[in-house]
Write an enzyme that holds these catalytic residues in place. Sequence first.
Site, mmCIF file in Angstrom:
data_model
loop_
_atom_site.group_PDB
_atom_site.id
_atom_site.type_symbol
_atom_site.label_atom_id
_atom_site.label_comp_id
_atom_site.label_asym_id
_atom_site.label_seq_id
_atom_site.Cartn_x
_atom_site.Cartn_y
_atom_site.Cartn_z
ATOM 1 N N THR A 109 0.874 -1.170 0.000
ATOM 2 C CA THR A 109 0.000 0.000 0.000
ATOM 3 C C THR A 109 0.911 1.220 0.000
ATOM 4 O OG1 THR A 109 -1.743 -1.153 1.193
ATOM 5 C CG2 THR A 109 -1.796 1.245 1.231
ATOM 6 N N LYS A 184 -7.129 1.320 -2.962
ATOM 7 C CA LYS A 184 -6.735 0.885 -1.619
ATOM 8 C C LYS A 184 -6.957 2.005 -0.602
ATOM 9 C CE LYS A 184 -5.185 -1.770 1.629
ATOM 10 N NZ LYS A 184 -3.856 -2.349 1.702
ATOM 11 N N LYS A 252 0.525 4.786 8.413
ATOM 12 C CA LYS A 252 1.130 5.162 7.125
ATOM 13 C C LYS A 252 0.076 5.283 6.045
ATOM 14 C CE LYS A 252 2.391 1.928 4.604
ATOM 15 N NZ LYS A 252 1.841 1.073 3.508
#
Length: 301
Positions: A109, A184, A252
Amino acid sequence: MYKEDWLMSLTPENTVVGFIGTGVMGKSMAMHIQKAGYPLHVYTRTASKAEELVKDGAVWHDTAAKLAEACDVVITIVGYPKDVEEIYLGADGLVANAKSGAYLIDMTTSNPQLAEHIYEASAIKGIHALDAPVSGGDVGAKGGMLSIMVGGDEADFEAVRPLFELMGANIVLQGKAGAGQHTKMCNQIAIASNMMGVCEALAYAKTSGLDANTVLKSIESGAAGSWSLTNLGPRIIAGNDEPGFYVKHFIKDMGIALAAAKDMGLDTPALALSESLYKELADKGYEDKGTQVLYKHWIEE
């Protein structure tokens, strides 16, 4: 062999696969490829992290460059965008050292703009690049049931579909390079709010004196049902904070989504709240725990 012929015959007999990133999810993903009979090469900074794969026949390399030179397809699933950038675009990285015609698939990701940059840099060298982040955590990775969100050219997507099918069950080409990463971000935004609801609901159950397990039986199959409730709810109830997906990696991801949303002029207050709660937990030393540890914001046991 013409590209069109090769696309129809991506098999263990003619395709060497490289894998970088043998963590909580990556190790299981690599195992599925290895068990299907594909020759597997792995790169890890420390050889011990690849011991089980090597024992089963994988070839270990001590640099990404050496792995790239040996493989027809390279799959990566690493920690952070800075890791992706180094592995792909560094002087000793994949783009500089992969074979012409090779396929590079980043399943980390990461940043959508970085995915676009990798695609462009790869195309100049005759290399095919796809961004293909996944969702499903350790459970999905172990079962080969991941959701795989792909950005890139359709022909390249179809070429590597046999590998995706070993790792996932819901495999969708979302659009051009970067589209997988943007998808995502949608996934992580939905999870961020959902995890707050799951943890708050189970905290309410405990505080009101209910049996959380019987509450879960009632609500997981109704309108409140979700992957997080069904798969992480039992871990919360059992006090199991071990990671299917790390808090530090979720922070993150939320940071990437918040930055991308800001660039588009989109306000995401629920996402911002979730990030702030997870950052509080990371500051308390929970960054290497699973995302279900958010429950501790309400109930510290």
